[in-house]
Write an enzyme that holds these catalytic residues in place. Structure first.
Site, PDB file in Angstrom:
ATOM      1  N   TYR A 218       0.839  -1.205   0.000  1.00  0.00           N
ATOM      2  CA  TYR A 218       0.000   0.000   0.000  1.00  0.00           C
ATOM      3  C   TYR A 218       0.871   1.252   0.000  1.00  0.00           C
ATOM      4  CZ  TYR A 218      -3.211   3.614   1.706  1.00  0.00           C
ATOM      5  OH  TYR A 218      -3.933   4.769   1.867  1.00  0.00           O
ATOM      6  N   THR A 255     -13.120   6.539   7.584  1.00  0.00           N
ATOM      7  CA  THR A 255     -13.782   6.157   6.337  1.00  0.00           C
ATOM      8  C   THR A 255     -13.904   4.634   6.307  1.00  0.00           C
ATOM      9  OG1 THR A 255     -11.767   5.861   5.014  1.00  0.00           O
ATOM     10  CG2 THR A 255     -12.629   8.118   5.219  1.00  0.00           C
TER      11      THR A 255
END
Length: 351
Positions: A218, A255
């Protein structure tokens, strides 16, 4: 924005707050000191109330059905812009539009389906918009996935984080370049992450085939996004494209990214859940992107984000850039490799 002065009454003290955020930041990578770049910092208290009218301007936001992307789309629509939300799920797209129109009844917002991990889908979106839009004033490369536990591959054979977070946006920007160049002041804002400070670019194994470490992969994808933003600015200047390219990160915001990636039962998920009261809301996380996309004082080639401890939250400012992201030679090589991998060509620097 979150500061020590506005920690809710009855919550952790400022010193405890700093400690908790620092502990969480270690999971994503602590911000490392780098040489400062001569840039004009944004007003630290800048908010959507300071956003100039965007009436008559057209924006595309990837991943605009939730999180920061949704907040970007809502704020832009509220300021009068025409907004295209590009994401995978049409049902979620309809729901996002309904939610925006509840608050902004006259919002000009539409949904376009795209799967960033499928380059044919990205190119199809580029063709559709090229045939229907008069121009594009702003592109916000926002959509991302984070640290799925198992390595996956896209339909094009690319590692999923590399494909979704970086390569799909690289191709989308290339496809939309003609529309962007029709604007009188086009901007491209690409989302990075504080995770880049524990990342590196392995030009010999961009697909993480040798070893797949979810957060490291990532971090590499988000470091590639930052390097792309800077290299796009350099190539725009060299080629006379007229595009301002900047980058932004949200700090750590509440989120769906963690739940959909490593999962709430993971180490990252548990830390995120226990500290979420002290993190950015999605609306707070969107501030750096919205500043970059709309503020007259925003500068091409600059990286914006919160400036609190470890840049996890706090007032808006110029974000810390790791040395590798400023390495123009490595960025150019990454660009060339990405063109080869994706079969996509931008104009040469001289055109």
């Amino acid at each position: 924005m979150i500061t020590e002065r506005n920690v809710p009454s009855g919550s952790a003290t400022p010193s405890t707050w700093r400690g908790r955020l620092a502990a969480f930041g270690l999971l994503l990578g602590s911000v490392m000191a780098t040489d400062a770049i001569a840039q004009t910092p944004p007003p630290p208290t800048w908010s959507t109330a300071d956003m100039p009218s965007q009436k008559g301007r057209i924006f595309l936001v990837t991943g605009g059905t939730s999180g920061m992307g949704f907040e970007d789309a809502k704020a832009l629509a509220s300021s009068g812009a025409r907004v295209v939300i590009a994401a995978r799920n049409p049902q979620r797209g309809r729901e996002a539009i309904d939610r925006i129109k509840q608050d902004v009844p006259d919002a000009q917002v539409q949904f376009e389906a795209v799967d960033l991990a499928d380059l044919s889908s990205v190119r199809d979106l580029g063709k559709r918009l090229g045939a229907t839009l008069p121009r594009l004033d702003g592109l916000i490369n926002n959509a991302a996935i984070m640290a799925p536990p198992e390595r996956g591959t896209s339909v094009d054979g690319l590692e999923m984080q590399f494909a979704t977070n970086y390569a799909g946006h690289f191709v989308l920007t290339a496809e939309l370049l003609p529309l962007l160049r029709k604007s009188d002041a086009p901007r491209v804002v690409t989302l990075s992450s504080i995770a880049i400070h524990r990342g590196s670019i392995n030009l010999d194994d961009l697909q993480s085939t040798g070893a797949y470490v979810p957060m490291a992969t990532y971090a590499q994808s988000k470091l590639a996004c930052l390097m792309f933003a800077f290299e796009l600015q350099r190539r725009s200047e060299a080629g006379g494209w007229g595009i301002q390219s900047m980058a932004a990160h949200p700090g750590v915001a509440v989120t769906e990214l963690v739940a959909r990636g490593p999962g709430l039962d993971s180490e990252q998920g548990r830390q995120w859940s226990s500290n979420r009261a002290h993190l950015q809301t999605a609306a707070m996380g969107a501030i750096s992107t919205l500043y970059a996309a709309t503020a007259p004082t925003a500068q091409g080639g600059v990286y914006y984000g919160p400036t609190g401890p470890n840049e996890i939250a706090g007032p808006l400012g110029v974000a810390t850039v790791p040395a590798v992201a400023r390495d123009a030679a490595t960025a150019a090589r990454l660009w060339d490799l990405t063109e080869e991998i994706t079969g996509t060509r931008f104009p040469t620097r001289g055109r």
